[in-house]
Design an enzyme around this catalytic site. Structure first.
Site, PDB file in Angstrom:
ATOM      1  CG  LEU A  80      14.470  -8.638   9.666  1.00 10.67           C
ATOM      2  CD1 LEU A  80      15.457  -9.763   9.918  1.00 10.67           C
ATOM      3  CD2 LEU A  80      14.523  -7.617  10.796  1.00 10.67           C
ATOM      4  CE  LYS A  83       5.225  -7.978   1.665  1.00  9.01           C
ATOM      5  NZ  LYS A  83       5.538  -7.571   0.298  1.00  9.01           N
ATOM      6  CG  ASN A 104       9.238   6.955   4.528  1.00 15.27           C
ATOM      7  OD1 ASN A 104       9.761   5.858   4.672  1.00 15.27           O
ATOM      8  ND2 ASN A 104       9.665   7.833   3.624  1.00 15.27           N
ATOM      9  NE  ARG A 112      -1.404  -4.073   3.273  1.00 18.93           N
ATOM     10  CZ  ARG A 112      -1.583  -2.807   2.879  1.00 18.93           C
ATOM     11  NH1 ARG A 112      -2.664  -2.126   3.260  1.00 18.93           N
ATOM     12  NH2 ARG A 112      -0.717  -2.219   2.092  1.00 18.93           N
ATOM     13  CB  ALA A 146       2.422  12.177  -0.819  1.00 21.88           C
ATOM     14  CG  ASP A 177      10.805  13.553  -0.187  1.00 21.77           C
ATOM     15  OD1 ASP A 177       9.715  13.140   0.233  1.00 21.77           O
ATOM     16  OD2 ASP A 177      11.258  13.252  -1.305  1.00 21.77           O
TER      17      ASP A 177
END
Lengths: 410, 403
Positions: A80, A83, A104, A112, A146, A177
């Site tokens: 997908l 934007k 994440n 945004r 990070a 992680d």
């Protein structure tokens, strides 16, 4: 192999916007336990984890994305373009049908895109909306990026790992992680359980730096005793009674060592160990009889034990010392573990037939449910489940799919 | 503290019968307690759980037993065993991490408990799995880290294997079990059935070392130790750089990513070496690796002049992944952790300790840390609520030596 297709989380729909490892390890755990996890990926390149092939340029053709296999088993993939307005609209429709979403991305990115908490919560108040970031809101570093090693640097693990008097080293496991992903996974289950009672979703957030602190509670429990920072103990556990160390074994290879530990809680460990190594003569010797005395003569003790371990292979040493009721562990490496038949027989390692590159043996979810761990299924090809998921969740038909594809939206 | 922490009430009403000790089990049941479950520790009336005295101070116990209740029961008495069996009838979850075989000898094995309560989720944590050549062996954190591959990939490049300071062998195991318990609870809402969950600490380590198996797959060789670096493809600059102060933890980790070629010019701007942007000696990842000593020197010349916090702030703000090596003292004193509830102060037995909370925030707040219980503190309350025992019956149990 002894496996089960676990359906604990049957019917739970997860929209997965995660990438690399901290997020994917979390959603993979959900998938292993039976949730329907749909990865939303960029139609052009997919999760950057698909392209993480050490030693190769980032644009090399993808045929060995082991990294991706490890963290994306049992998931579905839908492409997908977030934007594009149509792509974003489809993502929102999927979120309306979902129980959980996880992301994440870098700080500020999801907002945004128009998929921040306020917007998504308004669309689906039952949704459990999850974010994994490097640093927490209100941290001086909240805008920073990070990765695993940055979390391990800033959360304390590196400060307590390494030889004494030497620079820090990074613990090998990527628990910056995956360690973070597991804490989020538990919390998601808690929120799902709560929703059955309350009908309400919620917002879950974890920072990788904060998650490291959770695994650091033993060092933190030593901190109140001293005004200096807790240091590095090499192979030892700071504060534990001697012997507690790695001892060299026959062979002399990089991992020919056995770990031997005697517990403060069990004074018999020391005498049992002396019997195994044929040093009954030292039983009752006042130089070594109490923990305090052993602490004062640690170098001598280590030499006595090493003199025996050097004459034995690490497996033999582990079997003999462990068999005598003293905690002992050979330093097993990835090759030895990969080839250990009992791990495969028990389904802890599973061979998974990947779509393009064939059989691949990988660690599975290690908890057994009624004796069997969940079956690992291969990770999806990019966009493999476009038709299935968009059809079943949203009723999008073949023709519309073709249109979306030609416009580059999926 | 209430302003920054709350009980998420996620597992409200879930009763956990906790026969675990030290850390692998207690870290698991503490996670359940922090999420709202009622966790009742069953402890030896003489001295209590072994973790209470594992060190000469209470801080270890305080770190793994927040918000639990304590009931002191003598499991060596038949009456004590019968009492715990009765409690298991009305519990939702049972957790134990005794030495292999011990729980069966107490008459509290899976078959016995699931027969009387088929809804029970029975969780057992051992060092090694059933069917492993070491299934009868004892394990503690460091044994799991040795036998599970963790130590083989931790240490300096040419050095011996080292133990990571964090107790991944224990808490790492506890977390996988906590997730599985919560999944089984969720499924039980639909199926009405309990499950038997088994986890070996050695096996749990594999879940956290999966990136090493990628190296293994690529090379066919055992994944090595690599100092501060990850086992992924080398990139430069990547690693720790000395910062002002020169102390044992005065280092800054900088990791320019192979996936993002902008990291290098961004870093050059921060360290005032715009002159090197576009310089062919350093322009590609391959070129920088070839001149890694020069690259490290260029970066170190700047980091040596800056404190690690300042360096982290400047480089991080420029969009390059960077992290100071923070130690436990710095983290314990960093006010933003306490402000955010990630660190909370626990009081127990006249001692105070600032300790980590559960780091996942629910609707903005992490769980509140309640004190660890003193031994047997909740005998009366729990036995009354769970089993309807009155004061007289509890007193009688005490006289029989069951409590």
């Amino acid at each position: 192999m002894n496996l089960e297709d676990l359906d604990c989380l049957e019917g739970v729909r997860v929209v997965d916007f995660t990438q690399f490892e901290a997020g994917p390890s979390c959603t993979e755990a959900l998938a292993w336990l039976g949730a329907e996890v749909v990865k939303i990926e960029n139609p052009k390149t997919g999760d950057p984890g698909r392209r993480l092939r050490p030693g190769q340029p980032a644009d090399a053709p993808s045929d060995d994305p082991w990294y991706f296999f490890q963290f994306n088993a049992n998931k579905k993939s839908v492409t997908l373009d977030l934007k594009s307005s149509r792509g974003l609209a489809i993502a929102k429709e999927l979120l309306q049908k979902a129980d959980v979403s996880v992301e994440n991305m870098a700080p500020g990115t999801i907002e945004r895109l128009g998929l921040g908490w306020a917007e998504v919560h308004a669309l689906n108040p039952r949704l459990i909306y999850c974010r994994v970031k490097g640093f927490g809101e209100g941290s001086p570093f909240e805008k920073n990026l990070a990765f695993d090693m940055i979390a391990q640097a800033t959360g304390g693990p590196m400060s307590v790992t390494g030889e004494p008097e030497r620079p820090p080293v990074k613990p090998g496991p990527s628990f910056g992680d995956t360690g973070t992903g597991m804490l989020m996974a538990i919390s998601i289950l808690g929120a799902l359980y709560r929703r059955q009672r309350s009908g309400k979703g919620g917002r879950l957030e974890v920072a990788m730096q904060d998650a490291m602190i959770h695994y650091m509670r033993v060092p933190f429990s030593r901190q109140p005793k001293t005004t200096e920072a807790v240091g590095r103990g090499g192979a030892k556990v700071p504060g534990a009674p001697a012997p507690c160390n790695v001892y060299p074994c026959k062979g002399g290879g990089a991992n020919d060592y056995v770990y031997v530990f005697t517990s403060r809680a069990n004074p018999e460990h020391w005498t049992r160990l002396l019997k195994v190594i044929g040093r009954e003569d030292l039983i009752g010797d006042p130089r070594y009889e109490t923990m305090a005395a052993r602490g004062a003569h640690e170098a001598e003790i280590d030499a006595v034990i090493a003199a025996w371990t050097r004459e034995h292979s690490k497996e033999e040493a582990m079997r003999l010392i462990g068999g005598a009721g003293v905690p002992a562990g050979a330093v097993l490496d990835t090759l030895e573990l990969l080839n250990d038949p009992s791990l495969e027989r028990r389904g802890i390692m599973q061979i998974v037939e990947q779509a393009k590159s064939g059989a691949y043996k990988m660690p599975a979810w290690p908890v057994r449910f009624d004796g069997a761990p969940p079956r690992v299924k291969r990770s999806p090809l990019l966009g493999e489940h476009n038709a299935e998921v968009l059809g079943q969740w949203l009723g999008i038909g073949e023709e519309e799919l073709a249109g979306l594809k030609s416009e580059g939206i999926i | 503290m209430d302003a920054v922490a709350a009980c998420p009430n996620a597992l409200t009403g879930v009763r956990v019968l906790d026969l675990s000790q030290f850390e692998a089990g207690p870290s698991c049941t503490e996670a359940l307690a922090l999420l709202g479950a009622e966790v009742v520790k069953i402890e030896n009336p003489k001295g209590g759980e072994a973790g209470r005295t594992a060190f000469s101070d209470p801080f270890y116990f305080m770190a793994y037993n927040a918000g639990k209740k304590s009931v002191a029961v003598n499991l060596k008495s038949l009456a004590g065993q019968a009492l715990v069996k009765k409690m298991a009838k009305v519990a939702d979850v049972f957790v134990e991490n005794f030495a292999p075989g011990a729980i069966g000898r107490l008459g509290l094995g899976y078959e016995a408990l699931s027969r009387q309560n088929p809804r029970l989720i029975y969780a057992e944590i051992k060092g090694f799995g059933d069917g492993s050549p070491y299934e009868k062996s004892l394990a503690f954190d460091m044994i799991a880290q040795a036998a599970g591959g963790v130590m083989s990939i931790t240490g300096e490049r040419e050095g011996r294997p080292l133990k990571p300071g964090p107790t991944l062998g224990d808490t790492g195991t506890g977390m996988l079990m906590a997730f599985s318990i919560a999944s089984a609870l969720f499924a039980r809402e639909r199926t009405g059935k309990g499950r038997r969950l088994s986890l070996a600490m050695q096996d749990a380590m594999l879940n956290y070392t999966r990136t090493a198996y990628i190296y293994q797959a690529r090379t066919g060789r055992a994944a090595p130790r690599n100092g501060v670096n990850s086992l992924g493809g080398a990139n430069a600059p990547s690693g720790i750089y000395p910062s002002k102060g020169g102390g044992p933890n005065d280092y800054l980790y900088i990791n320019t990513s192979r996936a993002n070629p902008d990291h290098w010019p961004r870093l050059l701007r921060v360290i005032g070496r715009e002159d090197l942007i576009g310089d062919p000696r350093y322009d590609s990842a391959e070129a920088r690796i070839e001149r890694i000593a020069e690259v490290d020197e260029i970066v170190s010349n700047w980091t040596r002049e800056h404190g690690k916090e300042e360096a982290m702030a400047l480089i991080g703000e420029a969009g390059v992944p960077a992290g100071a090596i923070f130690d436990c003292l710095e983290l314990a004193n960093e006010p933003s952790f306490e402000r955010r509830g990630i660190m909370q102060v626990m009081e127990y037995g006249g001692q105070k300790m600032k300790r980590p909370s559960w780091p996942v925030r629910f609707d903005g707040l992490p769980p509140r840390i309640a004190p660890a219980p003193s031994l047997g503190a909740d005998n009366a309350e729990v036995l009354a609520n769970w089993l309807g025992l009155g004061a007289g019956e509890i007193e009688a149990l005490g006289k029989e030596g069951a409590l």
